[in-house]
Design an enzyme around this catalytic site. Structure first.
Site, PDB file in Angstrom:
ATOM      1  N   GLY A  28       1.221  -1.373  -0.174  1.00  0.00           N
ATOM      2  CA  GLY A  28      -0.098   0.015  -0.322  1.00  0.00           C
ATOM      3  C   GLY A  28       1.149   1.243   0.038  1.00  0.00           C
ATOM      4  O   GLY A  28       1.967   1.140  -0.642  1.00  0.00           O
ATOM      5  N   SER A  80       4.998  -5.618  -1.262  1.00  0.00           N
ATOM      6  CA  SER A  80       5.535  -4.320  -1.626  1.00  0.00           C
ATOM      7  C   SER A  80       6.033  -3.242  -0.314  1.00  0.00           C
ATOM      8  O   SER A  80       6.971  -4.016  -0.203  1.00  0.00           O
ATOM      9  CB  SER A  80       4.264  -3.686  -2.004  1.00  0.00           C
ATOM     10  OG  SER A  80       4.177  -2.308  -2.763  1.00  0.00           O
ATOM     11  N   MET A  81       4.869  -2.712   0.632  1.00  0.00           N
ATOM     12  CA  MET A  81       5.301  -1.854   1.332  1.00  0.00           C
ATOM     13  C   MET A  81       5.590  -3.007   2.208  1.00  0.00           C
ATOM     14  O   MET A  81       5.996  -3.180   3.259  1.00  0.00           O
ATOM     15  CB  MET A  81       4.394  -0.908   1.830  1.00  0.00           C
ATOM     16  CG  MET A  81       5.007  -0.116   2.315  1.00  0.00           C
ATOM     17  SD  MET A  81       5.896   0.912   2.286  1.00  0.00           S
ATOM     18  CE  MET A  81       7.571   1.023   3.697  1.00  0.00           C
ATOM     19  N   HIS A 119       9.218  -4.515  -4.918  1.00  0.00           N
ATOM     20  CA  HIS A 119       8.877  -4.128  -5.979  1.00  0.00           C
ATOM     21  C   HIS A 119       9.461  -2.461  -5.734  1.00  0.00           C
ATOM     22  O   HIS A 119       9.517  -1.962  -5.184  1.00  0.00           O
ATOM     23  CB  HIS A 119       7.806  -3.727  -6.919  1.00  0.00           C
ATOM     24  CG  HIS A 119       6.932  -3.479  -6.499  1.00  0.00           C
ATOM     25  ND1 HIS A 119       5.883  -3.438  -6.876  1.00  0.00           N
ATOM     26  CD2 HIS A 119       6.299  -3.189  -5.484  1.00  0.00           C
ATOM     27  CE1 HIS A 119       4.887  -2.988  -6.392  1.00  0.00           C
ATOM     28  NE2 HIS A 119       5.212  -2.767  -4.837  1.00  0.00           N
ATOM     29  N   ASP A 154       8.048  -6.645 -10.810  1.00  0.00           N
ATOM     30  CA  ASP A 154       7.736  -8.024  -9.214  1.00  0.00           C
ATOM     31  C   ASP A 154       8.561  -8.912  -8.838  1.00  0.00           C
ATOM     32  O   ASP A 154       8.480  -9.319  -9.798  1.00  0.00           O
ATOM     33  CB  ASP A 154       5.893  -7.887  -9.873  1.00  0.00           C
ATOM     34  CG  ASP A 154       5.219  -6.759  -9.321  1.00  0.00           C
ATOM     35  OD1 ASP A 154       5.482  -5.593  -9.357  1.00  0.00           O
ATOM     36  OD2 ASP A 154       3.777  -6.691  -9.610  1.00  0.00           O
TER      37      ASP A 154
END
Length: 195
Positions: free
Chosen positions: A72, A101-102, A126, A176
């Site tokens: 997010g 991700s985060m 990523h 990714d």
């Protein structure tokens, strides 16, 4: 079928009868925290508040952050990331499901030697993404500059937490990069794979 958060019995030693409380509040009392949604300002503020409160309550007992999140907002995630470094209680991170991700950066921030992924968990790193910018023409360039700054910062953080060289992390973040739990361990994002 019941709707909402399940209730569980909870009895203090001085109480004659158990009272009912929602499951998550009971687990918070045991220092189990959950990041089970997209990282946004609301969940970031909740987790930051809980970590600070529980660390002040007893800094000698570890916190356990269970992660199953698609990632997010970078800035909301950095709030969680930074507070993990500040609270005196050690934060153990546990990936179940997905840490993308985060959320993968938060997973990697767990106390070194206390970062775990379950066998079927997936981890993805990523580069930070841009919003589809709609605004005055000159501001699009400012957003692009800020994303480059964030990317360099995040790459350096992964380098520090994983021990991998900058060029390798930079290359992995181009697209990714999905990893199994074993691959995440080899990559240095987690220290062990649960059994």
């Amino acid at each position: 079928m019941p709707i909402g958060v399940p209730k569980v019995p909870y009895q203090l030693p001085e109480d004659e009868e158990a009272s009912w409380m929602d499951l998550y509040n009971r687990l918070y009392q045991q220092r189990f925290l959950f990041l089970g949604q997209e990282v946004d300002g609301e969940i970031s503020n909740q987790l930051v508040g809980l970590m600070v409160y529980l660390s002040l309550e007893d800094k000698s007992i570890d916190l356990f952050l269970f992660i199953n999140s698609p990632g997010g907002g970078v800035m909301s995630g950095m709030g969680i990331f930074d507070i993990m470094a500040v609270v005196e209680a050690e934060v153990q991170t546990v990936c179940l499901g997905l840490a993308a991700s985060m959320a993968s950066l938060i997973l990697a921030k767990g106390e070194i030697t206390k970062r775990l992924a379950f066998p079927h968990a997936r981890v993805m790193i990523h580069q930070p993404a841009a919003s589809l910018f709609e605004g005055p023409a000159g501001e699009g360039g400012l957003e692009a500059d800020e994303i480059l700054v964030m990317r360099k910062s995040m790459t350096n953080i992964y380098v520090q937490l994983t021990g991998k060289p900058f060029w390798q992390i930079h290359t992995d973040m181009e697209w990714d990069c999905f990893m199994s739990a074993d691959e995440a361990q080899t990559h240095g994002i987690v220290d062990m794979v649960g059994d």
